[in-house]
Design a protein around this motif. Structure first.
Motif, mmCIF file in Angstrom:
data_model
loop_
_atom_site.group_PDB
_atom_site.id
_atom_site.type_symbol
_atom_site.label_atom_id
_atom_site.label_comp_id
_atom_site.label_asym_id
_atom_site.label_seq_id
_atom_site.Cartn_x
_atom_site.Cartn_y
_atom_site.Cartn_z
ATOM 1 N N MET A 168 9.815 -39.545 10.247
ATOM 2 C CA MET A 168 8.798 -40.322 10.352
ATOM 3 C C MET A 168 8.067 -40.306 11.628
ATOM 4 S SD MET A 168 8.272 -41.669 7.412
ATOM 5 C CE MET A 168 7.088 -42.946 7.900
ATOM 6 N N ILE A 191 5.324 -43.144 1.690
ATOM 7 C CA ILE A 191 5.622 -42.391 2.848
ATOM 8 C C ILE A 191 4.945 -40.663 2.629
ATOM 9 C CG2 ILE A 191 7.243 -40.628 3.904
ATOM 10 C CD1 ILE A 191 9.228 -43.326 2.992
ATOM 11 N N SER A 231 12.631 -44.725 6.884
ATOM 12 C CA SER A 231 13.582 -43.110 6.880
ATOM 13 C C SER A 231 14.571 -43.336 6.013
ATOM 14 C CB SER A 231 14.373 -43.124 8.402
ATOM 15 O OG SER A 231 15.192 -44.115 8.820
ATOM 16 N N SER A 233 2.211 -39.051 5.483
ATOM 17 C CA SER A 233 2.500 -38.071 5.997
ATOM 18 C C SER A 233 1.391 -37.064 5.745
ATOM 19 C CB SER A 233 3.514 -37.489 5.109
ATOM 20 O OG SER A 233 3.209 -36.778 4.111
ATOM 21 N N ASN A 262 9.544 -47.596 11.079
ATOM 22 C CA ASN A 262 9.785 -46.063 10.639
ATOM 23 C C ASN A 262 11.164 -46.008 10.403
ATOM 24 O OD1 ASN A 262 7.338 -44.941 11.048
ATOM 25 N ND2 ASN A 262 7.835 -44.016 13.078
ATOM 26 N N ASN A 269 1.863 -40.919 14.886
ATOM 27 C CA ASN A 269 2.156 -42.546 14.834
ATOM 28 C C ASN A 269 1.158 -43.025 16.036
ATOM 29 O OD1 ASN A 269 4.347 -43.457 13.165
ATOM 30 N ND2 ASN A 269 5.096 -41.500 14.114
ATOM 31 N N THR A 303 13.443 -41.297 2.508
ATOM 32 C CA THR A 303 12.721 -40.020 2.893
ATOM 33 C C THR A 303 13.687 -38.925 3.786
ATOM 34 O OG1 THR A 303 10.708 -38.698 3.346
ATOM 35 C CG2 THR A 303 11.318 -40.849 4.916
#
Length: 189
Positions: free
Chosen positions: A85, A55, A78, A59, A74, A90, A81
């Motif tokens: 997302m 992740i 999620s 990012s 996502n 995306n 994290t």
């Protein structure tokens, strides 16, 4: 040659929708995640313990590319994290394809791959992944997921370079789809 930093990614889950329900996608948990990084042409495999690192790398990209990532991947990621997302840059190829052909119902990645890439497609039944996970065969899941990511990368680049990709319709006819891969930031599905 691509200029921006792009990651094409996919995940496989430990649990199916039959086990947890579609309303609990975030509780399916990752078994294996794979990302292909451009322009470095580097494929990386991430096991569940490594998902926060995956992740973090996603990012930092100019664009992250998936097939159904905004609705599925996502949501699963999620769980691991605090990063939003959906606020990342995306590109969900499935949504772009649906919009281009005016369909709600999605075409399988395998259909697009076979038609666009000349017969290159999935290397196993997607439901086999859950049995592999139960049997502890993470290497088979990593191979399967890596194949999907490479197919997705090839479709993404084909569309980028040619402005179109293909699918096979119900009559077995190969049909062109004019495509423009969009960045969808903040679009939660």
């Amino acid at each position: 040659q691509i200029e921006e930093k792009v990651a094409i990614y996919d995940i496989e889950t430990q649990r199916s929708a039959d086990e947890v329900g579609w309303e609990n996608i975030d509780l399916m948990y990752v078994s294996v995640g794979v990302a292909y990084f451009l322009p470095d042409n580097e494929l990386k495999v991430f096991y569940e313990k490594d998902i926060p690192k995956m992740i973090e790398l996603l990012s930092k990209q100019d664009r992250i590319v998936s097939y159904n990532g905004l609705h599925f991947d996502n949501k699963v990621l999620s769980f691991y994290t605090d990063i939003d997302m959906w606020n990342l840059p995306n590109t969900d190829m499935m949504l772009d394809i649906n919009e281009a052909i005016g369909r709600e119902r999605s075409l399988p990645l395998d259909n697009i791959a076979q038609a666009t890439l000349g017969g290159k497609g999935k290397n196993a039944d997607p439901l086999q992944v859950f049995q592999w996970y139960a049997d502890g065969k993470l290497d088979l899941i990593a191979n399967y997921c890596s194949n999907d990511v490479i197919i997705s990368k090839d479709i993404f680049l084909y569309g980028l370079n040619h402005g179109e990709i293909y699918f096979t319709n119900r009559n077995g006819k190969k049909v062109a789809i004019p495509i423009n891969w969009k960045i969808r930031r903040g679009e939660k599905r």
